[in-house]
Each structure stands twice: as C-alpha cells, then as structure tokens.
Design an enzyme around this catalytic site. Structure first.
Site, PDB file in Angstrom:
ATOM      1  N   LYS A   1       6.250  -7.002 -12.348  1.00 61.40           N
ATOM      2  CA  LYS A   1       5.414  -7.268 -11.178  1.00 61.40           C
ATOM      3  C   LYS A   1       5.190  -8.773 -11.068  1.00 61.40           C
ATOM      4  CE  LYS A   1       0.970  -6.060  -9.059  1.00 61.40           C
ATOM      5  NZ  LYS A   1      -0.304  -5.319  -9.248  1.00 61.40           N
TER       6      LYS A   1
ATOM      7  N   TYR B   1       0.831  -1.206   0.000  1.00 57.10           N
ATOM      8  CA  TYR B   1       0.000   0.000   0.000  1.00 57.10           C
ATOM      9  C   TYR B   1       0.869   1.260   0.000  1.00 57.10           C
ATOM     10  CZ  TYR B   1      -4.125  -2.878   1.126  1.00 57.10           C
ATOM     11  OH  TYR B   1      -5.146  -3.796   1.111  1.00 57.10           O
TER      12      TYR B   1
ATOM     13  N   GLN C   1      -9.547 -12.655   2.635  1.00 59.77           N
ATOM     14  CA  GLN C   1     -10.051 -11.316   2.321  1.00 59.77           C
ATOM     15  C   GLN C   1     -10.277 -11.241   0.811  1.00 59.77           C
ATOM     16  OE1 GLN C   1      -8.464  -6.744   2.510  1.00 59.77           O
ATOM     17  NE2 GLN C   1      -8.166  -7.948   4.352  1.00 59.77           N
TER      18      GLN C   1
END
Length: 296
Positions: free
Chosen positions: A98, A54, A181
C-alpha cells in the site's frame, strides 16, 4: 438547507452524504443506491462524498450505475471524490505494498477512471486523499491546475493534510485549494488544539469533517459524554447523532460534516442536526465530556 460556497461558482449543502460504506450494503442495486440519493435530496443534502478506493475501488461504480439508470439525478448533485491511495485490492490488486501516488500520471488516470465509473463528465471537487511523503508539489500542483483548466474537475482540495502539507502544495498552484477533509468529532478533538482548525479558519477555508460520529463510538458512549448527549437530545427531540453533528455545525469556522450510513431511515434523519441549537455553555459541556476533563 444552508448552502456553502466552496469555490467560485460552486456551492455545497452544509451536510454531506458520505458513500464510503456503499459497497457494504447487502443491496447494492442501482435502485437502492438511487433511493439513498433521493432520501438525501429530499432534505436538501445535495453533496455526495466518494473516493476511488472506497469499496475496494468499487463504490464509485455503484453510484455510476444509479446515475446511468436515472441520468437526471446528476444535475441535482455535487460529487466529491478522492485519489492518491494505491492499495493491493480491486484494480490495484497487483500492488506489492500500500502506498501513495500523487504523480501527474496517476492523478490524471484516476480522474479518467472516476469519470467513467460515475457516468459523469465532471467531478465537482477532487481531493488528494492523503499527504504523500514522496510528493513533488510542483508536479502534483500542475496536474491539479490542469484538471481544473480542462473542465473535468471544477475545484480541487486535499484530505488529511496538516497545515504545512497544505502550504507546500498550494505554493506550487495557481488554483486555490478549496477545502481540507479531516477527522473532527467529539471523539477526535485534536484539530481544536493542534492548530489545524485555526490555520484554516484564519484563511477562511471551509473544512469537511469525516467520521463526525467517531466511527459510531460517540453514539454508543456509556460515560459522561453519552449522558450529556442524551440530556441535550431529549430537549430537542433528536438522537445522539444529531447532537454530535450539531456540535460541529456550531463552530464559527463553518465545518461541513460528512455522514455515511446505509440505513434509509437514518439517512432521512441526517438533517435533524439542524434542529439543535447549542449555546456556548452547552457546547463546552460537550467539549469537556469529549476531552474527559475540564478545560484548563
């Protein structure tokens, strides 16, 4: 506020504050971050959701600065964080592409960095952020078991895993996975029909729901969904966001919505969702509007 047992000896507030946008606020000072934490604590929201990635790997440190300035805050909170994504930014700016890394070395290194970033000696819940097609489940499972045994992590789980990903990792672990989640909202109803929710409900797992407002799309809806939400919101004296969150809270599986905003006034209204009580027909009115069609 209702407390939910996630793992033996570890309970979370039913509503969770998500910190994925912490670094987007023009004011990232320790005092302002602490003010957001206090706004949550004042309404019984004690669980805070982070991830190493984040804020381009910077959000954890912003929380850490607030905790260093006010050390007493840490013992009033439960901190969730995630690892496993390597993106070419921040401390991984040199990465060529990534990718995911669920190796033991990467997980352990990530946890040590997160502990330093957030000025804490333990992480309450560590999640593997994404399913890794290169995951060696024995190695990943051993790493997670070891972190729990060390006391650096109190519980472990996953994020964005499908049932088969969950089962694969769990098969190689001694520690029960605590939660998954995933994205669930009136704008993302797939978990209700693709088996994800049923899989976890059958096993008594408490799911955490990221983006419960559909990235803001739900509260801006100008079609039938918006009209139904406005009608319900007016009846309870709340806004659309509270209705959208109440839709998830009403499900018998006990979903924990994760809500993120940098606006202090909106943070103070997160618990308004607890004032909304949806009967079955009203719940299905929202569900139908979200689907865009009548149920079969």
């Amino acid at each position: 506020m209702e407390r939910v047992e996630i793992a033996p000896g570890l309970s979370f507030s039913r509503l969770v504050y998500g910190m994925w946008r912490l670094g987007d606020d023009p004011d990232t000072s320790a005092g302002h971050v602490a003010a957001k934490v206090h706004a949550c604590l004042d309404q019984g929201i004690t669980t805070f959701d982070q991830a190493d990635i984040y804020g381009d790997y910077g959000a954890e440190a912003l929380l850490g600065a607030a905790l260093r300035a006010d050390p007493g805050l840490r013992d009033r909170m439960e901190i969730v964080t995630k690892c496993g994504i390597v993106a070419p930014c921040g401390r991984y700016a040199g990465a060529a592409v990534k990718h995911y890394d669920t190796s033991r070395a990467h997980i352990e290194q990530s946890v040590e960095q997160s502990l330093r970033n957030m000025a804490t000696d333990r992480i309450d819940l560590l999640l593997i952020h994404r399913p890794d097609p290169m995951m060696d489940h024995h190695e990943t499972g051993a790493a997670l078991d070891g972190l729990v045994k060390s006391g650096k992590v109190r519980a472990v789980g996953v994020s964005n895993f499908r049932p088969w990903d969950w089962s694969l990792l769990q098969s190689a672990m001694e520690t029960p996975l605590a939660t998954n989640q995933i994205e669930i909202s009136l704008a993302c109803l797939a978990p209700f029909t693709n088996g994800d929710l049923a899989f976890h409900q059958e096993r008594g797992h408490r799911l955490m729901a990221w983006s419960p407002l559909g990235g803001g799309r739900i509260v801006k809806d100008e079609g039938p969904l918006g009209a139904v939400m406005d009608e319900i919101a007016s009846g309870f004296g709340v806004d659309r966001a509270a209705v959208a969150v109440a839709f998830l809270l009403a499900h018998p599986s006990g979903i924990l919505p994760v809500l993120g905003t940098n606006n202090i006034e909106r943070i103070r209204r997160i618990s308004d969702a607890l004032r909304v009580r949806l009967d079955r027909e009203t719940w299905f009115r929202l569900y139908e509007a979200g689907l865009g069609q009548e149920v079969p």
